[in-house]
Each structure stands twice: as structure tokens, then as C-alpha cells.
Design an enzyme around this catalytic site. Structure first.
Site, short mmCIF file in Angstrom:
data_model
loop_
_atom_site.label_atom_id
_atom_site.label_comp_id
_atom_site.label_asym_id
_atom_site.label_seq_id
_atom_site.Cartn_x
_atom_site.Cartn_y
_atom_site.Cartn_z
N LYS A 56 0.83 -1.20 0.00
CA LYS A 56 0.00 0.00 0.00
C LYS A 56 0.87 1.25 0.00
O LYS A 56 1.58 1.52 0.96
CB LYS A 56 -0.87 0.04 1.26
CG LYS A 56 -1.81 1.24 1.25
CD LYS A 56 -2.45 1.48 2.59
CE LYS A 56 -1.99 2.76 3.23
NZ LYS A 56 -2.00 3.92 2.36
N GLU B 180 9.98 0.75 10.57
CA GLU B 180 10.93 1.84 10.40
C GLU B 180 10.17 3.11 10.73
O GLU B 180 9.30 3.53 9.96
CB GLU B 180 11.44 1.90 8.96
CG GLU B 180 12.03 0.61 8.45
CD GLU B 180 13.45 0.38 8.91
OE1 GLU B 180 14.03 1.26 9.56
OE2 GLU B 180 13.98 -0.71 8.61
N CYS C 195 13.00 10.75 7.67
CA CYS C 195 12.96 10.17 9.02
C CYS C 195 14.31 10.30 9.72
O CYS C 195 14.36 10.45 10.93
CB CYS C 195 12.56 8.72 8.95
SG CYS C 195 13.48 7.81 7.73
N GLU D 222 9.58 15.06 16.58
CA GLU D 222 9.95 15.08 15.18
C GLU D 222 9.05 16.08 14.44
O GLU D 222 7.83 15.97 14.46
CB GLU D 222 9.74 13.68 14.60
CG GLU D 222 10.11 13.58 13.16
CD GLU D 222 9.95 12.16 12.63
OE1 GLU D 222 8.90 11.55 12.88
OE2 GLU D 222 10.87 11.67 11.96
P1 NAD Z 1 1.96 7.59 8.71
O1 NAD Z 1 2.50 6.74 9.76
O2 NAD Z 1 0.72 8.32 8.97
O3 NAD Z 1 1.68 6.75 7.39
C1 NAD Z 1 2.58 5.85 6.85
C2 NAD Z 1 1.80 4.81 6.05
O4 NAD Z 1 0.98 4.08 6.94
C3 NAD Z 1 0.87 5.39 5.02
O5 NAD Z 1 0.84 4.54 3.91
C4 NAD Z 1 -0.45 5.38 5.73
O6 NAD Z 1 -1.53 5.31 4.85
C5 NAD Z 1 -0.37 4.11 6.55
N1 NAD Z 1 -1.18 4.09 7.76
C6 NAD Z 1 -1.58 5.14 8.52
N2 NAD Z 1 -2.31 4.72 9.56
C7 NAD Z 1 -2.35 3.38 9.49
C8 NAD Z 1 -2.94 2.37 10.29
N3 NAD Z 1 -3.60 2.65 11.41
N4 NAD Z 1 -2.78 1.08 9.93
C9 NAD Z 1 -2.08 0.77 8.83
N5 NAD Z 1 -1.52 1.67 8.02
C10 NAD Z 1 -1.64 2.97 8.34
O7 NAD Z 1 3.16 8.51 8.34
P2 NAD Z 1 3.27 9.57 7.18
O8 NAD Z 1 2.64 10.81 7.65
O9 NAD Z 1 2.83 9.01 5.89
O10 NAD Z 1 4.86 9.68 7.06
C11 NAD Z 1 5.62 10.48 7.91
C12 NAD Z 1 6.23 9.69 9.05
O11 NAD Z 1 6.91 8.54 8.59
C13 NAD Z 1 7.23 10.47 9.84
O12 NAD Z 1 6.90 10.48 11.18
C14 NAD Z 1 8.56 9.77 9.61
O13 NAD Z 1 9.38 9.82 10.69
C15 NAD Z 1 8.18 8.41 9.26
N6 NAD Z 1 9.16 7.79 8.34
C16 NAD Z 1 10.06 6.88 8.81
C17 NAD Z 1 10.99 6.30 7.96
C18 NAD Z 1 12.00 5.29 8.43
O14 NAD Z 1 12.63 4.63 7.62
N7 NAD Z 1 12.20 5.08 9.71
C19 NAD Z 1 10.99 6.63 6.61
C20 NAD Z 1 10.08 7.55 6.17
C21 NAD Z 1 9.16 8.11 7.03
#
Ligand code: NAD
Ligand code: MN
Length: 821
Positions: free
Chosen positions: A191, A266, A300, A397
């Protein structure tokens, strides 16, 4: 105007990339459907959602909104495909993956343009960083597909994996997820993030082009609440791989607890960028630009906390402001632009909210004098000074182009400040003194450390964090283990059966003989052990009630209570202390205080493990009898367990100085040192069966790798573990390295799993206990290793010892060391 004057005033002109190829590809396909079984399928809901261009705020495309029925269809397709794909020879998988890599390169410019249009990041980045890294990831992992059979001989694919990725590196995160999964023979339902689906859909087209078998990769666009949650809860998915925010990661940990699904997370970070006073400040300034203004700071591992040695702070801040004045913000397709658009209006608001908070908290905010474009979602590079370490902007963050700076005086202070967040993703260290930098790097709680560089990535070098940054690695050989499981492991659902071993054949050394004065059966032994001299039959045994073993001392249980230990006939054969919450807390504190164990030499740890084996062997017979007494197994069988335990100690003494890291050669001038490090304090709940071997099989690998531990022995048969107190005391093991608390195994495990200062938890027992541990671990996102109630043959060297244990006892830190001046 002379040349000098022209040079002085020279500005970049616009260097626009044509949007047309991207836009016309979108036009041909929009509205996009779901990609299931290599076909484009209309969503059952009939609904579509908009994908916008954040640089204009206008609609780019419409993508399908999948619902749970579509998730079911995609999982079914992946399951069916797994039947074949999971057995397809590595060489065939490698050919497909090689084709994917080639096609990514063939479509690289279109992919770069689509990514910039959809996400808002500068084309300079998508063209030069994102897309080349995507291709590299598939090439690298095509190699692992080819080598899986020879390099991971004891492993099989996990099965159907659900992968959920964020919007900040849409295609790169897809590659990080899909490439290792495919290489190891899994099938996939992925997804993409709500705002950035287009490159994943172009990737689906590539899958069709190269003729990957249907159902191996399925891509579902849509809302998190529909697709994401359905994937996480789907009973026919064997693993979830997630990248995103810590909050969502935590909810996924809870939702999958006890399900037996493998999980890698991650998550976020608040990574330190540490500048010592001998650093080359001009390089540092460019480093900061790459650390926090790369991808608008939506990274991140962004170096979002600038920690500067006090005596150079003013000079560096001045240089930085000067540089910020010259950063260029605007149209992401302009090749002379440094900073593009923020991905969504919601994200923009959140950045603004946190910046306001910083101002309210009294930090000094600075932004360049120029203004951002008014169309689209832009936020200027922002620098906070006068920040105190406990404030919101120093801890939370921001995920935007916002840098907070703080000062330190000494290296020790720098390390302390650097580690002062709940995260542990990345760090960068700037100093011309390589001795200092290499001394500091291992002390930083971070999965990646960049020395005099930042935000470098490569498929050969694992990426990932610990603590609230999640667990698991992507890239490198270590990343492959997220997508495999041991061949002997079954697919069965978590089990509530209690496995107590009966008899087992010895595989260690010569077959033990029963001593002359015993018959071979446990029944023949009374609960008071007697020796051959004439007196003991007449005297009552001297009472021995083992206490707890905490901080190297035998201490009374806090509760003041003891619990009876029974033999299989229900006769009381002794007592052990009834441990409670307080005992666990004391034990965790003692374990923390013993952290010097990890800093000592591996040679020293090996010596102590050998010494433990030696001291155990001196008392072999006594330990065997104790096993007989507790389990009713035959003496021969119990003696075999003791021999296996001695052998196991030898194994980990051997491994202690041989489970080493690697030196990677990514495509840059320099090396990456991949070092397996101790995790910290590990809580261990031992299996009920094999009271001695089960205990040592967990303790030995954990301490061999430098961890300090709190152990809860078998609840039914704790006396073999408590008999080890003297072995530990006489083996030169420093106090606090091994702490043992007896009592109610599940209750004590719960306290350990809940404890914020415990970094990992291993639990070998029934399904319900495993679930509780996984649920509780979400508090501080500690790593867990649980058995889901599945039996493990502790006498078998394949199942009972080896690299699987060492991997669980370590985390890999990758230290990037570029060459040259
Ligand atoms: P998010 O956690 O809201 O979403 C990430 C993904 O998860 C999206 O595809 C979203 O649709 C899905 N998602 C959201 N809620 C969910 C749920 N309850 N169950 C299953 N899937 C769900 O984050 P975001 O706003 O898209 O991205 C930003 C965040 O991601 C930042 O906090 C950043 O630190 C983190 N990030 C971490 C890494 C890493 O490698 N550690 C890399 C990139 C981003
Ligand atoms: Mn978009």
C-alpha cells in the site's frame, strides 16, 4: 558591467524540466485502478481519491480507493502466487529482479518527473538520488535472490507480506520493501501512501512489462483506515513491514500482537548532527543543508538537531544563516531549486504549529529574508537557536525544514545530548579528528552513524533504528532476515499447548551413564538427595532456599514470600523466592549499572563463558540429579541435558569473538563499518522445558554479545537456574550482567515487557504470554522475540543455538566513513 561584477551578482536562471511526459502518462491512465494479479481492477467501492501536486495544490490524478474486499482479493492472489513463487529457484527470481532494475533505469526520467510532480520534491533529488537508489536496490537484491540457496541455506520465505509505506520517498520506500521480499521468495501486497501513489502505479506497469508472474506483487491504493488496517489485521498475511510515524507503528505492534505475524517497523527520528570545534565548517554548512533541507526535511533520519561545540557555535550559526539566504525554493521541476513543496496542506499546518510552539517556548526563530511562493505548499528553511533540550521542538519530530540548535562543551556532553530522545535512528558526527569521531560513533544510540557526511544510503548497508525508531533493518544481508524464517519452523498458528519435554536422545559427546548407586529412572530418587557416605541417610538435609540473584548478590525477595517447587508427582522439593515488581525493577537497575560489560573485550566475555562451562562440568552429576528431581526424566537423559548445556556454553564462548560485522563497499569513496552491537538490557523468560539447557540457551548468547540481562527461569522447574548462582559467582562474571528473578513467570515477564528501561524481551512460552509481551512492548517499542507457543527442540543444535540467537541479541550499526580530505 565587468566580469567581476557579473560574477558577484550572478543568479541562477530557471532550468525547468518538461512536465509533459509525466502529465501525459497520467492522463492516459487516470483514473488509476488497483493492481491485483497483474491486472487493473476497479475498486469494489467504486470510489477514487485525488492525488494532488503539492507545488500547485491542483489535482494531478485520481487513484482507486481500495476497501477490505479488495484487500482480500489481493491477499488471495498473493497466496496463490506464493505456491509457485516461493519455490521458484533463486536464479529465476534473480532474472526477474534484474529485469525490474533494468526497466527502472529505462524509465528513470519519467519516474523522476512523476515523483516530483506527486510529492513536491526537487527533480534534482528524484533524478540523482531517489531513482538511482531504487535501481541499485533491485540490482543488489537480484544478487541475493541468486545467492539465497548458498548463503541462507537454513531459511525459507515467510509467505505473503503486507507492506505499508510513507509519502516521503515513495518509490524508494517501495524498493526497500519489495526488493528483499521478492529476493527471498515472498509474495506481496503493498500500500503506497495516500498522497503519493503514482510511481508505485508506474512500477506496477513495469511488473507487467517484465512479465513477473501474476499475484507476486499487488498494489492497493487508498486510505490508511481502509487498506492499511485491513492488511495489518488480515489473517492470511505472514508479515507486516511498515515505514511511517511512531504512533502508527505502535498501533500496528499492538494490532499484530500474538498473531504470529513477523513485523518490521521503520519509524521516526530526531537525529543529532554533532559538530566538534575542529570540524571543517564549510563542509559542515553543506552537510547541514543535506541533513535538514534535503526533501524539505521530510526525512525520518533528517539531522534535525544541530549540536555544536560551544566555542564555534556563533561562527557556525552565522555561516548557516548566510547559506540559508541563498537557498532556492520553488517549482520542484526547476533543476536549480534546492527546496520544493511540502507534501500536503495538513503536513504544512503541522510544521507551522510546531514552529509556533518553539517560539512560544522561548527559542529564537530565524528564517531567510526571501518569501516562499504563494501557490502550493511551501515552508521556508527555519533555524532555531537558544533551544533548551527538554522543549517540544528539541524532542518532537517536526518532519519539515526546521533545524534546532544546541551547544555542548565536551564529547561526553555531546553524546549525552545526542542520546537524549526516545528515538535511535541516525546521527552524524563532524570532526577532522578521526579518533574522536570513531570513539563517539559507537556511543551514539542510532542505527546509522555518518562521519563527516550525512543522509547517505546504499542497498549494501542496512538502515533502521531502535527504541522508538522501530526495529528491523532494510538493506544489507541483515535486512534479508526480515523476509525469511528457519526451515524447521512450521506455519502453524500460535499455540496454547504447554510443551514439557519428555525423553530426548543425546547428541552431545558420549552417552552418559547413570552413576552406580542409582537406577536409571527418576522414580528411584527421593526428594532429599543423599550421597554415598554413611551419615547423610541419618541426617536431615540442610535447608537451602535460593534467593534472587541481583547485581551479583543473592538477595531476599522483596515480597518476603517463597513459593514451593514440586516434582512431577506433586511432592514439594524446595522453595524459591516469590519475585515481584520491585525485584524486577532492582534487577533492571543492576543490569543497567553493568553496561560496562558491552564495552569490555569479546575475548574477556569468551573467557568467562568458558569458565562457566568449566565450573558447571565440575558439578555435572549434581545438576543432572536436580533435573531428574524436577522433571522425573531419567538420569541418563538429564545428564545429556547437562552435557548439552556445557557444549552450548562452549558454542557461545566460541561465538563471542567471532560474530563480527562487515565492511561494506557502497558506490562511494569510503567504507561502511557494519557493527553488531549489544542491544542493552534484555529481559528473558525461559522455556518451561529443559530447566538448565533452556536457561543457558538464552543467557549465553545474550551475554556473549555484551547485553546485560534479567532472567525469569522456568516457573515449573526453577531450581536448575538457581543452582547456577554459584557457577556465575565463581566464573568472574561481573555483578549485574546476569540477574535472576524467580516467581510467576508471566507476571514477572509482564513487568519486564512494560519496563521502559528494558530494550528487548525474549519470551519462550504459550501463545497468550507471547501476545501479552508483544502488546506491552509497544510502550517503548522494545524488540521482542517470542515463540508463539511453538516448541523448539533445545537439544538440537540447529534449533537450540546459533546465529539466530546472536542476531536477536544484537543490532547492526552502520558507520559511514568516507575517504579523502
Ligand atoms: P503515517 O505513519 O501516517 O503513514 C505511513 C503509512 O501508513 C501510510 O501509507 C499510511 O496510509 C499508513 N497508515 C496510517 N495509519 C495506518 C494504520 N492505522 N494502519 C495501517 N496503516 C496505516 O506517516 P506519514 O505521515 O505518511 O509519514 C511520515 C512519518 O513517517 C514520519 O513520522 C517519519 O518519521 C516516518 N518515516 C520513517 C521512515 C523510516 O525509515 N524510519 C521513513 C520515512 C518516514
Ligand atoms: Mn501527490
Amino acid at each position: 558591467m565587468n566580469v567581476m561584477e557579473i560574477f558577484e551578482t550572478m543568479e541562477y536562471g530557471p532550468a525547468p524540466e518538461a512536465a509533459a511526459p509525466g502529465l501525459s502518462w497520467i492522463q492516459e491512465h487516470s483514473p488509476f485502478n488497483l493492481f491485483i494479479n497483474n491486472q487493473w481492477v476497479k475498486p469494489t467501492s467504486g470510489q477514487y481519491i485525488d492525488s494532488i501536486n503539492p507545488a500547485t495544490g491542483k489535482r494531478l490524478a485520481q487513484v482507486a480507493a481500495a476497501h477490505s474486499a479488495d484487500v482480500d482479493a489481493a491477499v488471495a492472489a498473493a497466496r496463490a502466487a506464493f505456491e509457485t513463487w516461493g519455490k521458484t529457484p533463486g536464479h529465476i527470481r534473480a532474472r526477474y529482479m534484474y529485469a525490474i532494475a533494468r526497466h527502472i533505469q529505462k524509465h528513470s526520467r519519467l519516474l523522476a518527473v512523476l515523483e516530483s510532480l506527486d510529492n513536491g520534491k526537487p527533480l534534482r533529488e528524484t533524478r540523482d538520488i531517489d531513482i538511482p537508489l531504487v535501481a541499485r536496490h533491485f540490482y543488489y537484491h537480484a544478487g541475493w535472490a541468486q545467492l539465497m540457496e548458498s548463503e541462507l541455506p537454513g531459511y525459507q520465505p515467510v509467505g505473503v507480506v503486507g507492506q505499508i509505506i510513507p509519502w516521503n520517498f515513495p518509490l524508494l520506500m517501495l524498493a526497500w520493501k519489495i526488493a528483499p521480499a521478492l529476493a527471498m521468495g515472498n509474495t506481496i501486497v503493498l500500500k503506497p501512501a495516500r498522497y503519493t501513489s503514482l510511481t508505485a502505479l508506474k512500477f506496477a506497469e513495469i511488473i507487467q512489462e517484465i512479465g513477473l508472474p501474476p499475484g507476486v506483487v499487488n498494489i492497493l491504493t487508498g486510505e490508511a483506515s481502509q487498506v492499511g488496517e485491513a492488511l495489518v489485521r488480515h489473517p492470511d498475511i505472514n508479515k507486516i513491514a511498515f515505514t511511517g510515524s511512531t504512533d502508527v507503528g505502535r498501533s500496528i505492534r499492538r494490532a499484530t500482537a500474538g498473531s504470529g505475524k513477523k513485523l518490521s517497523l521503520e519509524l521516526g527520528g530526531k537525529s543529532p548532527f554533532i559538530v566538534f570545534d575542529d570540524a571543517d565548517l564549510d563542509s559542515v554548512v553543506e552537510g547541514v543543508v543535506d541533513a535538514i533541507w534535503f526533501n524539505q526535511g521530510q526525512v525520518c533520519c533528517a539531522g534535525s538537531r544541530l549540536l555544536v561545540q560551544e566555542d564555534i557555535a556563533d561562527r557556525l550559526i552565522e555561516k548557516l544563516r548566510e547559506r540559508m539566504e541563498h537557498l532556492r525554493i520553488g517549482d520542484p521541476l526547476d533543476k536549480a531549486v534546492d527546496i520544493g513543496a511540502i507534501v500536503s496542506p495538513g503536513q504544512l499546518k503541522e510544521i507551522q504549529r510546531l514552529v509556533n510552539k518553539g517560539v512560544e517556548e522561548g527559542a529564537v526563530m530565524w528564517q531567510p529574508s526571501w518569501a516562499c511562493p504563494t501557490e502550493g505548499y511551501f515552508f521556508p528553511p527555519t533555524l532555531f537557536t537558544n533551544v533548551s533540550p527538554a522543549t517540544t521542538i528539541a524532542q518532537v519530530e517536526i518532519f519539515g525544514p526546521v533545524l534546532v540548535s544546541m551547544t555542548f562543551r565536551t564529547p561526553a556532553e555531546a553524546v549525552e545530548l545526542a542520546n537524549n530522545t526516545p528515538y535511535g535512528l541516525a546521527a552524524s558526527v563532524w570532526s577532522e579528528n578521526i579518533n574522536l569521531a570513531l570513539d563517539v560513533a559507537p556511543k551514539l544510540k542510532a542505527g546509522s552513524v555518518w562521519i563527516n557526511c550525512t543522509n547517505l544510503f546504499d542497498a549494501s548497508s542496512g538502515f533502521g533504528g531502535y527504541r522508538e525508531s522501530g526495529f528491523g533493518r532494510e538493506g544489507g544481508k541483515e535486512g534479508l532476515y526480515e523476509y525469511v524464517r528457519p526451515k524447521w519452523e512450521t506455519h502453524e498458528a500460535p499455540s496454547s499447548e504447554l510443551h514439557i519435554a519428555t525423553e530426548s536422545a543425546s547428541t552431545y559427546g558420549s552417552k552418559p551413564q547413570a552413576p552406580a548407586d542409582e537406577d536409571a529412572e527418576g522414580e528411584g530418587l527421593d526428594h532429599i538427595s543423599m550421597s554415598a557416605d554413611g551419615y547423610s541417610a541419618l541426617l536431615p538435609a540442610i535447608d537451602r532456599t535460593p534467593k534472587m540473584f541481583i547485581g551479583g548478590k543473592q538477595t531476599r525477595p522483596d515480597s518476603g514470600y517463597s513459593r514451593d517447587v514440586y516434582d512431577p508427582q506433586g511432592r514439594v522439593i524446595g522453595q524459591v523466592g516469590e519475585g515481584n515488581r520491585k525485584d524486577i525493577r532492582n534487577a533492571v537497575e543492576a543490569a543497567h549499572a553493568a553496561h560496562g560489560w558491552a564495552a569490555g573485550t569479546a575475548h574477556n566475555r569468551a573467557q568467562i563463558l568458558y569458565y562457566m562451562a568449566e565450573n558447571l562440568s565440575v558439578r555435572e552429576e549434581e545438576f543432572a540429579r536436580k533435573i531428574v528431581q524436577q522433571t522425573g526424566r531419567s538420569y541418563v537423559d538429564a545428564a545429556a541435558e547437562v552435557q548439552a548445556t556445557i557444549s552450548r556454553l562452549f558454542s557461545y564462548a566460541a561465538w563471542a569473538d567471532k560474530y563480527e560485522g562487515a565492511v561494506h563497499r557502497p558506490p562511494l569513496r569510503g567504507v561502511v563499518l557494519a557493527m553488531p552491537e549489544a542491544i542493552g538490557v534484555i529481559g528473558l523468560a525461559c522455556p518451561e522445558e529443559y530447566p538448565l539447557l533452556g536457561f543457558v540457551s538464552l543467557v549465553a548468547p545474550a551475554i556473549a554479545m555484551g547485553n546485560t540481562i534479567v532472567v525469569v527461569p522456568s516457573q515449573v522447574s526453577p531450581l536448575s537456574a538457581t543452582d547456577c548462582y554459584q557457577v556465575l559467582e565463581t566464573s568472574d562474571l561481573p555483578g549485574g550482567v546476569v540477574n535472576i528473578v524467580t516467581g510467576d513467570r508471566d507476571e514477572l515477564s509482564q513487568v519486564l515487557a512494560d519496563h521502559d528501561d528494558v530494550d528487548a524481551m525474549w519470551y519462550f512460552g504459550q501463545a497468550e504470554g507471547c501476545k501479552r509481551v508483544e502488546l506491552a512492548s509497544a510502550g517503548n517499542m522494545k524488540r521482542t522475540w517470542v515463540s508463539y507457543g511453538h516448541p523448539r527442540d533445545w537439544m538440537d543444535r540447529v534449533q537450540g543455538e546459533g546465529e539466530e540467537f546472536l542476531r536477536e541479541a544484537t543490532q547492526v550499526k552502520n558507520i559511514w566513513v568516507p575517504y579523502g580530505e
